[in-house]
Scaffold this motif. Structure first.
Motif, mmCIF file in Angstrom:
data_model
loop_
_atom_site.group_PDB
_atom_site.id
_atom_site.type_symbol
_atom_site.label_atom_id
_atom_site.label_comp_id
_atom_site.label_asym_id
_atom_site.label_seq_id
_atom_site.Cartn_x
_atom_site.Cartn_y
_atom_site.Cartn_z
ATOM 1 N N PHE A 79 -18.671 -80.212 64.848
ATOM 2 C CA PHE A 79 -17.562 -80.065 63.911
ATOM 3 C C PHE A 79 -16.615 -78.965 64.393
ATOM 4 C CE2 PHE A 79 -16.868 -80.352 58.994
ATOM 5 C CZ PHE A 79 -15.517 -80.542 59.203
ATOM 6 N N VAL A 80 -17.171 -77.811 64.748
ATOM 7 C CA VAL A 80 -16.337 -76.705 65.225
ATOM 8 C C VAL A 80 -15.624 -77.082 66.516
ATOM 9 C CG1 VAL A 80 -16.428 -74.375 66.208
ATOM 10 C CG2 VAL A 80 -17.593 -74.871 64.056
ATOM 11 N N ALA A 81 -16.323 -77.757 67.419
ATOM 12 C CA ALA A 81 -15.689 -78.185 68.674
ATOM 13 C C ALA A 81 -14.521 -79.121 68.389
ATOM 14 C CB ALA A 81 -16.719 -78.863 69.574
ATOM 15 N N ALA A 82 -14.684 -80.002 67.389
ATOM 16 C CA ALA A 82 -13.603 -80.930 67.038
ATOM 17 C C ALA A 82 -12.417 -80.185 66.437
ATOM 18 C CB ALA A 82 -14.122 -81.987 66.065
ATOM 19 N N LEU A 83 -12.677 -79.190 65.585
ATOM 20 C CA LEU A 83 -11.592 -78.393 65.020
ATOM 21 C C LEU A 83 -10.839 -77.653 66.116
ATOM 22 C CD1 LEU A 83 -13.358 -76.857 61.872
ATOM 23 C CD2 LEU A 83 -11.649 -78.681 61.899
ATOM 24 N N ASP A 84 -11.566 -77.169 67.110
ATOM 25 C CA ASP A 84 -10.934 -76.473 68.226
ATOM 26 C C ASP A 84 -10.067 -77.428 69.039
ATOM 27 O OD1 ASP A 84 -10.659 -74.034 69.805
ATOM 28 O OD2 ASP A 84 -11.791 -75.077 71.350
ATOM 29 N N ALA A 85 -10.568 -78.653 69.231
ATOM 30 C CA ALA A 85 -9.788 -79.649 69.978
ATOM 31 C C ALA A 85 -8.517 -80.016 69.226
ATOM 32 C CB ALA A 85 -10.642 -80.886 70.229
ATOM 33 N N GLU A 86 -8.609 -80.101 67.898
ATOM 34 C CA GLU A 86 -7.425 -80.414 67.099
ATOM 35 C C GLU A 86 -6.356 -79.337 67.242
ATOM 36 O OE1 GLU A 86 -8.660 -80.897 63.091
ATOM 37 O OE2 GLU A 86 -9.811 -82.731 63.483
ATOM 38 N N ALA A 87 -6.800 -78.103 67.502
ATOM 39 C CA ALA A 87 -5.858 -76.997 67.658
ATOM 40 C C ALA A 87 -5.228 -76.968 69.047
ATOM 41 C CB ALA A 87 -6.559 -75.674 67.386
ATOM 42 N N GLY A 88 -5.634 -77.898 69.921
ATOM 43 C CA GLY A 88 -5.008 -78.003 71.233
ATOM 44 C C GLY A 88 -5.780 -77.395 72.373
ATOM 45 N N ALA A 89 -7.062 -77.051 72.158
ATOM 46 C CA ALA A 89 -7.857 -76.471 73.235
ATOM 47 C C ALA A 89 -8.077 -77.493 74.341
ATOM 48 C CB ALA A 89 -9.199 -75.988 72.700
ATOM 49 N N ALA A 90 -7.923 -77.061 75.577
ATOM 50 C CA ALA A 90 -8.064 -77.973 76.720
ATOM 51 C C ALA A 90 -9.449 -77.907 77.337
ATOM 52 C CB ALA A 90 -7.017 -77.634 77.780
ATOM 53 N N VAL A 91 -10.183 -76.807 77.109
ATOM 54 C CA VAL A 91 -11.493 -76.603 77.715
ATOM 55 C C VAL A 91 -12.565 -76.747 76.645
ATOM 56 C CG1 VAL A 91 -12.956 -74.984 78.980
ATOM 57 C CG2 VAL A 91 -10.477 -75.041 79.404
ATOM 58 N N PRO A 92 -13.653 -77.491 76.916
ATOM 59 C CA PRO A 92 -14.733 -77.604 75.928
ATOM 60 C C PRO A 92 -15.251 -76.223 75.544
ATOM 61 C CG PRO A 92 -15.052 -79.176 77.711
ATOM 62 C CD PRO A 92 -13.920 -78.283 78.123
ATOM 63 N N PRO A 93 -15.367 -75.932 74.254
ATOM 64 C CA PRO A 93 -15.726 -74.585 73.818
ATOM 65 C C PRO A 93 -17.225 -74.310 73.910
ATOM 66 C CG PRO A 93 -15.462 -75.998 71.918
ATOM 67 C CD PRO A 93 -15.111 -76.837 73.123
ATOM 68 N N ASP A 94 -17.564 -73.034 73.946
ATOM 69 C CA ASP A 94 -18.953 -72.587 73.881
ATOM 70 C C ASP A 94 -19.214 -72.150 72.441
ATOM 71 O OD1 ASP A 94 -21.482 -71.691 74.303
ATOM 72 O OD2 ASP A 94 -20.912 -69.931 75.480
ATOM 73 N N VAL A 95 -19.743 -73.065 71.650
ATOM 74 C CA VAL A 95 -19.890 -72.818 70.214
ATOM 75 C C VAL A 95 -21.192 -72.068 69.937
ATOM 76 C CG1 VAL A 95 -20.069 -73.914 67.949
ATOM 77 C CG2 VAL A 95 -18.544 -74.889 69.678
ATOM 78 N N ILE A 96 -21.113 -71.074 69.087
ATOM 79 C CA ILE A 96 -22.287 -70.334 68.624
ATOM 80 C C ILE A 96 -22.758 -70.987 67.332
ATOM 81 C CG2 ILE A 96 -23.164 -68.069 67.942
ATOM 82 C CD1 ILE A 96 -20.562 -66.927 69.306
ATOM 83 N N GLY A 97 -24.042 -71.304 67.220
ATOM 84 C CA GLY A 97 -24.496 -71.960 66.007
ATOM 85 C C GLY A 97 -25.969 -71.730 65.746
ATOM 86 N N PHE A 98 -26.357 -71.901 64.473
ATOM 87 C CA PHE A 98 -27.761 -71.769 64.113
ATOM 88 C C PHE A 98 -28.012 -72.472 62.788
ATOM 89 C CE2 PHE A 98 -25.796 -68.293 61.832
ATOM 90 C CZ PHE A 98 -26.494 -68.244 60.639
ATOM 91 N N GLU A 99 -29.279 -72.700 62.509
ATOM 92 C CA GLU A 99 -29.725 -73.249 61.224
ATOM 93 C C GLU A 99 -30.827 -72.356 60.688
ATOM 94 O OE1 GLU A 99 -30.681 -77.529 61.416
ATOM 95 O OE2 GLU A 99 -29.917 -77.380 63.469
#
Length: 387
Positions: free
Chosen positions: A228-248
């Motif tokens: 979800f966060v990666a998709a939001l970043d892509a919508e903002a125009g990011a060209a490089v796949p992000p390194d997302v920090i996450g946990f459950e």
């Protein structure tokens, strides 16, 4: 003012029950008789199918907007007895389609809210000019048809079937709704969210209405809110796949679980979205307050340990969240929503639980990758001091 002076008494009170009440005041059950209410009708059926799939450890829900104005929702959930005569426990499908009180109200962290109203199958049936329900279970198929919420005939055997699941097709009543044409884009956005928030669940949306080739989309996200966060970043125009920090994490103090993902970007804008039991909390709430508290605590603690300029930040400074994109999803046994729109989460214990978890996890990540951590924390410090 007396009943005698007004000419009004108990005989003038109109008591509506069941199907009659729903059809008389449809806006009370789905929010409106316009497009919004129409979509809530779809969400009622899709929500039931999603919860069947999640409860039965199935995999997918397929939604089709048919060329004749109907909506078909198919799932590969566990299926089960159709009618009370074959019923062995829990509400059967026929009861759910014909009664408000077919069973206890669904609740708890394992229930996904697709719509805002939890209208249920009974309301969907009552507000449809026609509805057909098919259940596949134990190698057989049983089918029943309804007209404006009234059964045309008892459930009938319809041959053999492979696998389990349910198919509900319905046609919203043109006598009740101002429009019966669903927006593909509105449904697409919500189904995509639900798939993000329920890792591994597949939801497809097919539109057979346009002339020519049908449109079809499939949503399935193995990494849940990280995707979800990666998709939001892509919508903002990011060209490089992000390194997302996450946990459950599960925390018995809040009687539920949390799933959090975040990413610092170079946008200078904060984009933090929250959900409770898959319901969007557009007004915020204790889960988002706890998230911001935890991020601020981790950043300031790291800066103080290393003598960075950011160490003197006020934890309440909203500039700490600049360039931060995040999704905070909690699933609670007893969610408490505040306000008429139920868009604000109020469970007080959630704030501290999320705060502690975010501070701990983000602090650990800072320790594991000190170069990137220093870059992020220094960027925050520069942004604050530039202001």
């Amino acid at each position: 003012m007396s009943g005698e002076s007004t000419g009004y008494d108990a005989a003038d009170i109109e008591v509506l029950e069941g199907r009659e009440a729903v059809r008389k005041r449809p806006g009370m059950w789905v929010g409106s008789t316009g497009e919004r209410g129409l979509h809530e009708l779809v969400f009622a059926v899709v929500g039931w199918a999603v919860n069947e799939v999640l409860a039965g450890r199935g995999g997918s829900v397929d939604v089709t907007l048919t060329s004749d104005g109907g909506v078909r929702v198919a799932d590969d959930g566990p299926g089960g007895p159709f009618d009370a005569a074959r019923h062995t426990g829990g509400p059967d499908l026929e009861a759910l389609l014909t009664s408000f009180h077919a069973g206890p109200e669904l609740s708890g962290r394992h229930i996904t809210d697709v719509g805002q109203f939890r209208a249920g199958l009974f309301v969907a049936n009552a507000l449809s000019s026609r509805l057909t329900a098919e259940m596949r279970c134990e190698g057989g198929r049983r089918v029943q048809e309804y007209a404006r919420g009234v059964a045309v005939a008892p459930p009938a055997a319809a041959g053999s079937a492979t696998g389990n699941g349910t198919i509900i097709a319905f046609w919203p009543d043109t006598e009740l709704f101002e429009t019966t044409r669903c927006s593909f884009n509105v449904l697409e956005e919500r189904f995509r969210q639900v798939a993000f928030l329920n890792r591994g669940l597949g939801i497809s949306l097919t539109d057979e209405r346009p002339a020519g080739e049908a449109r079809a989309l499939l949503f399935r996200f193995p990494d849940g809110v990280r995707d979800f966060v990666a998709a939001l970043d892509a919508e903002a125009g990011a060209a490089v796949p992000p390194d997302v920090i996450g946990f459950e994490r599960e925390d018995p103090r809040m009687a539920g679980t949390m799933e959090v993902a975040l990413l610092w970007t170079g946008s200078g804008q904060e984009r933090i979205v929250g959900f409770a039991n898959s319901r969007a909390t557009r007004e915020g709430g204790t889960h988002l307050d706890g998230f911001r508290d935890g991020v601020a605590a981790a950043v300031i603690a790291y800066a103080r340990e290393r003598g960075l300029p950011t160490a003197d930040l006020d934890p309440r400074d909203d500039r700490i969240g600049r360039s931060l994109t995040a999704v905070v999803s909690v699933k609670l046994d007893r969610p408490e929503f505040l306000g008429a729109t139920r868009g604000l989460l109020g469970n007080t214990e959630v704030r501290n639980c999320v705060r502690e978890a975010v501070r701990e996890h983000l602090g650990n990540w800072f320790e594991e990758d000190p170069e990137r951590a220093a870059e992020f924390v220094d960027r925050i410090g520069r942004g604050v001091h530039e202001d």
